[in-house]
Write a protein that holds these residues in place. Sequence first.
Motif, mmCIF file in Angstrom:
data_model
loop_
_atom_site.group_PDB
_atom_site.id
_atom_site.type_symbol
_atom_site.label_atom_id
_atom_site.label_comp_id
_atom_site.label_asym_id
_atom_site.label_seq_id
_atom_site.Cartn_x
_atom_site.Cartn_y
_atom_site.Cartn_z
ATOM 1 N N SER A 93 -7.223 -24.317 -15.306
ATOM 2 C CA SER A 93 -7.073 -24.623 -13.888
ATOM 3 C C SER A 93 -8.418 -24.560 -13.180
ATOM 4 C CB SER A 93 -6.082 -23.666 -13.229
ATOM 5 O OG SER A 93 -6.553 -22.348 -13.323
ATOM 6 N N GLY A 94 -8.580 -25.448 -12.221
ATOM 7 C CA GLY A 94 -9.836 -25.532 -11.486
ATOM 8 C C GLY A 94 -10.812 -26.521 -12.101
ATOM 9 N N ARG A 95 -10.588 -26.879 -13.358
ATOM 10 C CA ARG A 95 -11.452 -27.871 -14.007
ATOM 11 C C ARG A 95 -11.104 -29.239 -13.439
ATOM 12 N NH1 ARG A 95 -11.465 -29.755 -20.106
ATOM 13 N NH2 ARG A 95 -13.325 -31.006 -19.984
ATOM 14 N N SER A 96 -12.119 -30.020 -13.090
ATOM 15 C CA SER A 96 -11.853 -31.324 -12.485
ATOM 16 C C SER A 96 -12.878 -32.339 -12.943
ATOM 17 C CB SER A 96 -11.845 -31.219 -10.968
ATOM 18 O OG SER A 96 -13.133 -30.878 -10.504
ATOM 19 N N HIS A 97 -12.567 -33.606 -12.657
ATOM 20 C CA HIS A 97 -13.475 -34.696 -13.014
ATOM 21 C C HIS A 97 -13.458 -35.732 -11.901
ATOM 22 C CE1 HIS A 97 -15.771 -37.320 -15.653
ATOM 23 N NE2 HIS A 97 -15.018 -38.310 -15.210
ATOM 24 N N GLU A 98 -14.638 -36.027 -11.350
ATOM 25 C CA GLU A 98 -14.774 -37.050 -10.313
ATOM 26 C C GLU A 98 -14.608 -38.421 -10.946
ATOM 27 O OE1 GLU A 98 -15.426 -36.681 -6.962
ATOM 28 O OE2 GLU A 98 -15.386 -34.502 -7.134
ATOM 29 N N LEU A 99 -13.817 -39.270 -10.331
ATOM 30 C CA LEU A 99 -13.618 -40.632 -10.817
ATOM 31 C C LEU A 99 -14.636 -41.530 -10.112
ATOM 32 C CD1 LEU A 99 -9.717 -40.641 -10.821
ATOM 33 C CD2 LEU A 99 -11.257 -40.279 -12.753
ATOM 34 N N SER A 100 -15.880 -41.474 -10.574
ATOM 35 C CA SER A 100 -16.976 -42.147 -9.890
ATOM 36 C C SER A 100 -17.383 -43.456 -10.550
ATOM 37 C CB SER A 100 -18.186 -41.217 -9.818
ATOM 38 O OG SER A 100 -18.546 -40.806 -11.118
ATOM 39 N N VAL A 101 -16.809 -43.770 -11.706
ATOM 40 C CA VAL A 101 -17.137 -45.024 -12.391
ATOM 41 C C VAL A 101 -15.887 -45.886 -12.508
ATOM 42 C CG1 VAL A 101 -19.104 -44.107 -13.678
ATOM 43 C CG2 VAL A 101 -16.829 -43.947 -14.657
ATOM 44 N N GLU A 102 -16.089 -47.163 -12.826
ATOM 45 C CA GLU A 102 -14.974 -48.111 -12.878
ATOM 46 C C GLU A 102 -13.961 -47.762 -13.957
ATOM 47 O OE1 GLU A 102 -14.525 -52.801 -13.895
ATOM 48 O OE2 GLU A 102 -16.159 -52.239 -12.552
ATOM 49 N N THR A 135 -12.879 -44.615 -16.735
ATOM 50 C CA THR A 135 -13.036 -43.267 -17.254
ATOM 51 C C THR A 135 -12.083 -43.111 -18.426
ATOM 52 O OG1 THR A 135 -13.545 -42.396 -15.050
ATOM 53 C CG2 THR A 135 -12.823 -40.806 -16.708
ATOM 54 N N THR A 136 -12.611 -42.748 -19.597
ATOM 55 C CA THR A 136 -11.737 -42.493 -20.742
ATOM 56 C C THR A 136 -11.469 -41.002 -20.833
ATOM 57 O OG1 THR A 136 -13.638 -42.345 -22.226
ATOM 58 C CG2 THR A 136 -12.543 -44.493 -22.056
ATOM 59 N N ILE A 137 -10.219 -40.670 -21.186
ATOM 60 C CA ILE A 137 -9.813 -39.268 -21.304
ATOM 61 C C ILE A 137 -9.248 -39.062 -22.696
ATOM 62 C CG2 ILE A 137 -8.342 -37.425 -20.396
ATOM 63 C CD1 ILE A 137 -8.236 -38.923 -17.759
ATOM 64 N N GLY A 138 -9.688 -37.978 -23.357
ATOM 65 C CA GLY A 138 -9.186 -37.665 -24.683
ATOM 66 C C GLY A 138 -9.789 -36.389 -25.218
ATOM 67 N N ARG A 139 -9.401 -36.070 -26.453
ATOM 68 C CA ARG A 139 -9.769 -34.804 -27.071
ATOM 69 C C ARG A 139 -11.191 -34.809 -27.648
ATOM 70 N NH1 ARG A 139 -6.032 -34.886 -30.590
ATOM 71 N NH2 ARG A 139 -7.329 -35.341 -32.376
ATOM 72 N N VAL A 140 -11.711 -35.960 -28.056
ATOM 73 C CA VAL A 140 -13.018 -35.998 -28.712
ATOM 74 C C VAL A 140 -14.161 -36.169 -27.708
ATOM 75 C CG1 VAL A 140 -12.126 -36.792 -30.934
ATOM 76 C CG2 VAL A 140 -12.793 -38.463 -29.223
ATOM 77 N N GLU A 141 -15.369 -35.878 -28.172
ATOM 78 C CA GLU A 141 -16.535 -35.798 -27.297
ATOM 79 C C GLU A 141 -16.982 -37.121 -26.689
ATOM 80 O OE1 GLU A 141 -19.688 -33.890 -29.409
ATOM 81 O OE2 GLU A 141 -18.558 -32.041 -29.682
ATOM 82 N N HIS A 156 -6.846 -40.760 -25.436
ATOM 83 C CA HIS A 156 -5.488 -40.706 -24.892
ATOM 84 C C HIS A 156 -5.210 -41.821 -23.879
ATOM 85 C CE1 HIS A 156 -1.862 -38.068 -24.606
ATOM 86 N NE2 HIS A 156 -1.673 -38.849 -23.564
ATOM 87 N N CYS A 157 -6.057 -41.930 -22.856
ATOM 88 C CA CYS A 157 -5.817 -42.923 -21.811
ATOM 89 C C CYS A 157 -7.129 -43.263 -21.120
ATOM 90 C CB CYS A 157 -4.790 -42.427 -20.790
ATOM 91 S SG CYS A 157 -5.384 -41.105 -19.721
ATOM 92 N N GLU A 158 -7.064 -44.267 -20.258
ATOM 93 C CA GLU A 158 -8.212 -44.579 -19.422
ATOM 94 C C GLU A 158 -7.768 -44.665 -17.975
ATOM 95 O OE1 GLU A 158 -9.960 -48.022 -21.598
ATOM 96 O OE2 GLU A 158 -8.560 -49.262 -20.498
ATOM 97 N N ILE A 159 -8.672 -44.305 -17.077
ATOM 98 C CA ILE A 159 -8.438 -44.393 -15.648
ATOM 99 C C ILE A 159 -9.327 -45.518 -15.139
ATOM 100 C CG2 ILE A 159 -8.540 -43.199 -13.429
ATOM 101 C CD1 ILE A 159 -6.538 -41.921 -15.344
ATOM 102 N N VAL A 195 -3.837 -45.729 -14.235
ATOM 103 C CA VAL A 195 -3.885 -45.032 -15.509
ATOM 104 C C VAL A 195 -3.288 -45.958 -16.572
ATOM 105 C CG1 VAL A 195 -1.679 -43.832 -15.129
ATOM 106 C CG2 VAL A 195 -3.286 -42.923 -16.771
ATOM 107 N N LYS A 196 -3.961 -46.039 -17.719
ATOM 108 C CA LYS A 196 -3.513 -46.908 -18.806
ATOM 109 C C LYS A 196 -3.502 -46.104 -20.097
ATOM 110 C CE LYS A 196 -4.616 -51.226 -21.155
ATOM 111 N NZ LYS A 196 -5.586 -52.314 -21.281
ATOM 112 N N ASP A 197 -2.315 -45.970 -20.708
ATOM 113 C CA ASP A 197 -2.163 -45.240 -21.962
ATOM 114 C C ASP A 197 -2.818 -46.034 -23.095
ATOM 115 O OD1 ASP A 197 -0.714 -42.961 -23.411
ATOM 116 O OD2 ASP A 197 -0.046 -44.730 -24.532
ATOM 117 N N LEU A 198 -3.478 -45.335 -24.018
ATOM 118 C CA LEU A 198 -4.144 -45.983 -25.146
ATOM 119 C C LEU A 198 -3.377 -45.714 -26.443
ATOM 120 C CD1 LEU A 198 -7.867 -45.162 -24.252
ATOM 121 C CD2 LEU A 198 -6.628 -47.303 -23.870
#
Length: 190
Positions: free
Chosen positions: A12-21, A23-29, A44-47, A56-59
């Motif tokens: 909790s409290g961890r966040s990510h600014e959506l500042s680019v067109e 954003t990919t989200i997932g477990r790997v680096e 996992h998905c892209e924003i 949001v788009k599921d991958l």
Amino acid sequence: MARLVVLNTGMSGRSHELSVEKTTIGRVEDNTFQISDPSVSSHHCEILMRGSDVVVKDLNSTNGTFVNGEQVSEKTLKPGQTLRLGQVEMRLDSDGAAAPGLPGASSASAPAPSSTPTPGGKKLDQTMVMQRGVSLDELEQGPRTGGFDTTSKAFSKKSNKGNRMFLIAGIVVVVIILLVLLVALAMVKS
């Protein structure tokens, strides 16, 4: 600016600014926003930022992408809505608008942020729930309920049949080569 705020205890409290067109989200680096949780797919998905819309788009993730509890393949995410990836929940916050009851909300019926004094005498603008540690008594009682289910077949260890077969074939080839060499050496000596 829109941002995703992780709601899970421990993150909790961890966040990510959506500042680019995109954003990919997932477990790997190699993701823009890495979430190291076993229930989150490696990619996992892209924003996607489409004008003022956050999409949001599921991958093709293993455990799915959900917006307010509804599984989606692609959907516009509104401020205050909950995005769930596997077992990890996040909320979309925006500077311009927030969900009722959250700081910055435009609803007239939303409660005002609390003004709680801290030990240093300062006042906080909002209440934040913090996870306390585990006591020795709780450890002796066994695992907590309601946590991540590791007994589920969805996360069972994958079989290594392919690796095992490759290893066996390699050993057989090495044994055959050794036998051919031994026979060749025996013929040369005689």
